[in-house]
Enzyme design. Structure first.
Site, mmCIF file in Angstrom:
data_model
loop_
_atom_site.group_PDB
_atom_site.id
_atom_site.type_symbol
_atom_site.label_atom_id
_atom_site.label_comp_id
_atom_site.label_asym_id
_atom_site.label_seq_id
_atom_site.Cartn_x
_atom_site.Cartn_y
_atom_site.Cartn_z
ATOM 1 C CG ASP A 220 1.835 40.168 9.176
ATOM 2 O OD1 ASP A 220 2.186 39.670 8.081
ATOM 3 O OD2 ASP A 220 0.645 40.358 9.483
ATOM 4 C CE LYS A 246 -2.026 38.507 2.245
ATOM 5 N NZ LYS A 246 -3.442 38.628 1.901
#
Lengths: 426, 150
Positions: A220, A246
């Site tokens: 991740d 992000k």
């Protein structure tokens, strides 16, 4: 500068070499319109980058340009615009491939975000390979998005979710992790950088351990991809996921990288248009990867925006960004931990971008409100990582997380803000 | 936007540091749990009833200054009140903290609870001020499941 050109590479390289000697944060800040916003009469100090990052003008321009000049549905029309939109979309895929250093573009699947990417793997690879009595291994520092999809899978398959422990600094205990690897372990899913603690996990070493036992590893990368250079071939991980928003890109787009052989063998995730080669009511032949996993009209403008964001990052250079953010983190760690009554949560030797802390006798929610009065945006709460909070015996933390445009002056403002919080509660 | 001191009034800070009626009832007539999943705040409210009258109300849990002070002052305000009065008070309190009624208006009549009127200037903190009250309501209604602000 670094005004990223629409065509990759040309101006990008020049800019990268120019800043390698010295990171010019003021010039970077000028590329982010929102940083000029006033919040409650104060200059915005945005320290919530682990939640989402702000976007450079180049990203917004790319999206507007796409809608003004290129928009049509992809992979369908024979007309000119459809061809151009398809080309833009596939160029975006190539830019992600090069950002992650994947072997081929077809290893890059467009999804909504890191969360959807993990769900995709759990529901396709997971449902195929995990059976009753098998195990899925995660760690005690995962975000809810890297816990719940596996819990759902394990519930359905009557498999076990195993959790590798972390120490008091918030580091994975590698010996304990290795002990949990067994013939029952069908997949490992682990964060590259912890969103709540900032810990950087030794992914390459973990993958070596796992591969020695033929266990695939999903990484991740939601917090890592905007902060450190990522090379999926060097890491040798089987899957890597991240979110566009992000990474200074738009919301609604994210990436699943998977090794070609694994993706080829996986069943599709969702059914619909574009993921098929032929359909009759009796039988459907699925399209090849990556299209097999991209049912329906995708987020085309999102892909174009993400490409602009990745080109922006390339132009600055991920090594330069990582070095600069490390400097900020060291500065902030020293300054914040020097304040009496403040305790850092997450003190791993290898950290990136995130400073979580608690103040004696003051709830993080109150810290957040008081800082906000001075225009300082931080995150307070459990950061979608309640098991991490439980591990440290707290309900919540205050979290400042840094981005490539933050400055030491902003960290000074954070320190003054924390002192003000303590005065209010004195 | 309100001033910080409108939100963090002395009375509120004082209650948050030394909450009143902060304990467990061993054998309550009613109890309920409430939590705010966004920030992790959670409280348990315990009730001792005499017929329709709240004979005793205490709480335990953890939360921010606003939620803790609100719980503390709620318990003080409710002792000896009927269930109906308690629910009425919650309505008026809710109207004030959400900015739907002025705290000094006659209809509000919040007594000491008027110190929470500053919350209306901080929309993200309304849930903190009302968490204990929602939990109380669940206890009064005899709900078994934990109540959530979401």
């Amino acid at each position: 500068m670094p005004t990223v050109a629409r065509s990759p590479l040309d101006s990008g390289r020049a800019v990268a070499s120019e800043i390698a000697s010295g990171y010019d944060v003021e010039r970077v800040r000028a590329d982010f319109p929102i940083l000029r916003e006033k919040v409650r009469g104060h200059q915005l100090v945005y320290l919530d980058n682990a939640a989402t990052s702000q976007k450079p003008k180049a990203v917004m321009d790319a999206i507007v340009h796409y809608y003004e000049h290129d928009n049509a549905n992809i992979h369908r029309g024979v007309h000119y615009l459809s061809e151009r939109a398809t080309e833009e979309f596939e160029e975006a895929r190539k830019s992600v491939q090069s950002f992650l250093h994947a072997v081929r573009p077809s290893e890059i699947i467009f999804v909504r975000g890191a969360t959807e990417a993990i769900n995709l793997v759990a529901q396709t690879y997971g449902r195929t390979h995990v059976g009753a009595g098998d195990e899925v291994l995660i760690t005690a520092m995962e975000h809810h998005s890297n816990i719940v999809p596996w819990q759902m899978l394990c519930g359905e398959k009557r498999a076990q979710l195993r959790v590798a422990p972390i120490n008091d600094r918030g580091e994975l205990i590698l010996e304990e992790f290795e002990k949990l690897l067994s013939p029952k372990t069908k997949i490992i899913s682990i964060g590259h950088v912890s969103n709540a603690l900032g810990t950087v996990n030794p992914i390459a070493a973990i993958v070596r351990m796992a591969h020695a036992k033929n266990i695939p590893v999903l990484v991740d990368g939601a917090q890592a991809s905007p902060r450190v250079p990522v090379n999926v071939q060097e890491l040798d991980c089987d899957f890597y996921v991240f979110s566009g928003h992000k990474n200074y890109g738009p919301t609604g787009i994210g990436i699943l990288y998977g090794k070609a052989a694994l993706l080829d063998a996986m069943p599709p995730y969702q059914g619909g248009g574009d993921m098929i080669s032929s359909v009759t009511f009796e039988k459907t032949i699925y399209n090849k990867v990556p299209h097999k996993f991209e049912a329906g009209t995708p987020d085309m403008s999102g892909a174009v925006g993400l490409r602009a964001a990745l080109e922006y990052l390339n132009a600055l250079g991920m090594e330069n960004i990582a070095a600069y953010e490390h400097e900020l983190l060291v500065y902030a760690t020293e300054a914040v931990s020097a304040i009496p009554g403040v305790r850092l949560i997450g003190t791993a030797k290898e950290k990136a971008g995130v400073l979580s802390f608690v103040i004696e006798g003051i709830h993080p929610h109150d810290i957040g409100t008081i800082l906000d009065q001075d225009g300082i945006a931080i995150r307070t709460g459990h950061h979608c990582a309640q098991p991490v909070m439980a591990r440290f015996g707290i309900d919540a933390t205050a979290r400042a997380s840094f981005g490539l445009y933050n400055t030491k002056e902003e960290i000074d403002a954070l320190v003054r803000g924390i002192q003000k919080v303590q005065e209010v509660f004195a | 936007m309100g001033d910080l001191r409108d939100l963090y009034q002395e009375v509120i800070l004082e209650h948050s540091k030394a909450p009143r009626n902060y304990r467990e009832l061993k054998d309550p007539d009613r109890k309920a749990e409430g939590f705010n999943p966004l920030c992790g705040d959670h409280f348990t409210v315990y009730l001792q009833m005499q017929g329709d009258v709240i004979q005793d109300v205490v709480f335990q849990g953890s939360g921010c200054a606003i939620s803790k002070a609100s719980a503390s002052m709620m318990t003080q305000a409710l002792k000896g009140k009927t269930r109906h009065d308690a629910e009425e008070l919650f309505h008026r309190f809710h109207d004030v903290v959400t900015g739907h009624a002025p705290a000094n208006g006659t209809q509000a009549d919040l007594g000491k609870l008027a110190v929470f009127s500053g919350v209306s200037e901080f929309p993200t903190r309304v849930k903190c001020a009302t968490l204990a009250w929602h939990t109380l309501q669940a206890a009064l209604e005899g709900k078994q499941d934990a109540v959530s602000t979401e």
